[in-house]
Design an enzyme around this catalytic site. Structure first.
Site, PDB file in Angstrom:
ATOM      1  N   LYS A  56      -0.566 -10.056  -4.200  1.00 15.61           N
ATOM      2  CA  LYS A  56       0.308  -9.751  -3.067  1.00 15.61           C
ATOM      3  C   LYS A  56       0.440 -10.900  -2.067  1.00 15.61           C
ATOM      4  O   LYS A  56       1.440 -10.985  -1.339  1.00 15.61           O
ATOM      5  CB  LYS A  56      -0.205  -8.515  -2.342  1.00 15.61           C
ATOM      6  CG  LYS A  56      -0.017  -7.205  -3.105  1.00 15.61           C
ATOM      7  CD  LYS A  56       1.427  -6.759  -3.100  1.00 15.61           C
ATOM      8  CE  LYS A  56       1.569  -5.339  -3.620  1.00 15.61           C
ATOM      9  NZ  LYS A  56       2.964  -4.866  -3.542  1.00 15.61           N
ATOM     10  N   SER A  81      -0.752   0.357   1.011  1.00 16.10           N
ATOM     11  CA  SER A  81      -2.008   1.060   0.739  1.00 16.10           C
ATOM     12  C   SER A  81      -3.207   0.126   0.793  1.00 16.10           C
ATOM     13  O   SER A  81      -4.340   0.575   0.787  1.00 16.10           O
ATOM     14  CB  SER A  81      -1.957   1.731  -0.641  1.00 16.10           C
ATOM     15  OG  SER A  81      -1.870   0.748  -1.660  1.00 16.10           O
ATOM     16  N   GLU A 207       2.291   1.792 -16.050  1.00 14.64           N
ATOM     17  CA  GLU A 207       2.068   2.703 -14.934  1.00 14.64           C
ATOM     18  C   GLU A 207       0.979   3.703 -15.284  1.00 14.64           C
ATOM     19  O   GLU A 207       0.743   3.980 -16.471  1.00 14.64           O
ATOM     20  CB  GLU A 207       3.347   3.492 -14.619  1.00 14.64           C
ATOM     21  CG  GLU A 207       4.488   2.658 -14.080  1.00 14.64           C
ATOM     22  CD  GLU A 207       5.690   3.512 -13.711  1.00 14.64           C
ATOM     23  OE1 GLU A 207       6.060   3.535 -12.522  1.00 14.64           O
ATOM     24  OE2 GLU A 207       6.263   4.161 -14.609  1.00 14.64           O
ATOM     25  N   GLY A 211       1.798   8.623 -12.269  1.00 15.07           N
ATOM     26  CA  GLY A 211       2.758   7.950 -11.399  1.00 15.07           C
ATOM     27  C   GLY A 211       3.771   7.135 -12.172  1.00 15.07           C
ATOM     28  O   GLY A 211       3.899   5.931 -11.953  1.00 15.07           O
ATOM     29  N   ASP A 213       7.029   6.873 -12.107  1.00 15.50           N
ATOM     30  CA  ASP A 213       8.361   6.939 -11.506  1.00 15.50           C
ATOM     31  C   ASP A 213       9.305   5.873 -12.057  1.00 15.50           C
ATOM     32  O   ASP A 213      10.501   6.138 -12.256  1.00 15.50           O
ATOM     33  CB  ASP A 213       8.267   6.823  -9.982  1.00 15.50           C
ATOM     34  CG  ASP A 213       7.480   5.601  -9.535  1.00 15.50           C
ATOM     35  OD1 ASP A 213       6.266   5.560  -9.791  1.00 15.50           O
ATOM     36  OD2 ASP A 213       8.087   4.688  -8.942  1.00 15.50           O
ATOM     37  N   SER A 307      -3.782  -7.793 -11.856  1.00 10.67           N
ATOM     38  CA  SER A 307      -3.113  -8.020 -10.573  1.00 10.67           C
ATOM     39  C   SER A 307      -4.018  -8.033  -9.349  1.00 10.67           C
ATOM     40  O   SER A 307      -3.610  -8.515  -8.295  1.00 10.67           O
ATOM     41  CB  SER A 307      -2.005  -6.984 -10.377  1.00 10.67           C
ATOM     42  OG  SER A 307      -2.531  -5.667 -10.431  1.00 10.67           O
TER      43      SER A 307
END
Length: 322
Positions: A56, A81, A207, A211, A213, A307
């Site tokens: 990130k 989060s 995923e 979750g 989506d 990640s």
């Protein structure tokens, strides 16, 4: 004439130049044991060694670095989060500004403490009953701050794509690239870089089962909304993909597969015991898909983005049964 995508390979290369000397060029790990388990030659891009312990930082710094002097003087806001929270807080500090971060009440303690440690002010909310996007936008508007969203921003997406750019620079052509999917920024940026460098590579998102989506959205051809998932992979616990990220991923991503929480824990244990690295649940999901053999037909050379590694010792021991 085809429309210009919101993020291009030139944007990723520009982000790489901006990040040079500030972000870590993280190592690419190989393991004979992993190759044997996967039935392929595997290259793991270790973003758990990135600043703040996750990929990130790439996107947050790239976005904050392109603000005007006036915006920097007023400060930045973000909602997250945990990992984007830390990344924005550190990027703000590095660039001489301040940050206010909206975080869920149940965010991991280690991530909240790290975010505060970088100098950010933290505002909390209930992720299961409140809309963090609306709250974050209101917070930024009320305080006159520049909002740096965790994934749905072209500069953030371009920054995240530098992880895959570095991976391909180190490994050469790959047959497939496995990428964790939360809001979709990492895979959107990674796919932008991957397809520009090697058009034949298969880009596969991963995923948690609870979750999925993005998988559902790609299958339906439009963004769908699911209940906020309850999964150990807190960084992937989202109800819907981003607007920009979905537009890119719909065009560039070849498939999305899912893994169970148990398979994620297995990957965390494998990474710790055999690869000698610590991964948080979200950071281990792509490795979990590889170990569970979710990718068929089996590619010969596979890149995996690990990640992040932000998990505190108590939670790590609890998940691994220690």
């Amino acid at each position: 004439m085809a429309a210009v995508p919101p993020v291009t390979f030139d944007d990723v290369r520009g982000a790489a130049a901006r990040l040079r000397g500030t972000a870590h060029r993280t190592p690419v790990l190989t393991s004979r044991t992993l190759d044997e388990r996967a039935g392929a030659e595997v290259f793991v891009k270790c973003e758990n060694f990135q600043r703040v312990g996750a990929f990130k930082f790439r996107g947050a710094y790239n976005a904050v670095a392109q603000l005007t002097p006036e915006q920097l003087a007023r400060g930045v806001a973000a909602y997250s989060s945990g990992n984007h929270a830390q990344a924005t807080a550190l990027a703000a500090r590095e660039l001489g500004t301040t940050a206010v971060i909206l975080m869920p009440e149940d965010a991991p303690r280690s991530k909240r403490e790290a975010t505060a440690g970088y100098g950010a002010e933290i505002v909390t909310y209930d992720r299961y009953t409140e809309d963090r996007t609306a709250l974050g936008e209101a917070l930024a508007r009320d305080r006159g701050l520049a909002l740096i969203p965790p994934y749905d921003h072209p500069h953030v997406i371009a920054g995240q794509g530098t992880a895959a750019l570095e991976l391909f620079e180190d490994t050469g052509a790959l047959d497939a690239l496995l990428v964790p999917v939360g809001g979709g920024g990492l895979i959107a940026g990674s796919a932008t870089a991957a397809k520009a460098l090697h058009p034949g590579v298969r880009v596969i998102g991963v995923e948690p089962e609870a979750g999925d989506d993005t998988r559902r959205s790609l299958a339906s051809g439009e963004r769908v909304v699911i209940p906020v998932p309850r999964t150990i992979a807190d960084g992937q616990a989202l109800a819907t993909p981003g607007e920009l990220t979905f537009a890119l991923n719909r065009r560039l991503v070849d498939d999305v597969v899912v893994v169970s929480d148990e398979e994620i824990v297995h990957a965390m244990r494998f990474a710790f015991e055999r690869l000698k690295i610590v991964l948080e649940p979200s950071g281990a999901s792509a490795l979990a898909a590889l170990l569970a053999r979710r990718v068929t037909p089996r590619p010969r050379r596979i890149g995996v983005i690990a990640s992040g590694g932000n998990v505190d010792t108590a939670r790590f021991a609890e998940l691994l049964g220690g």
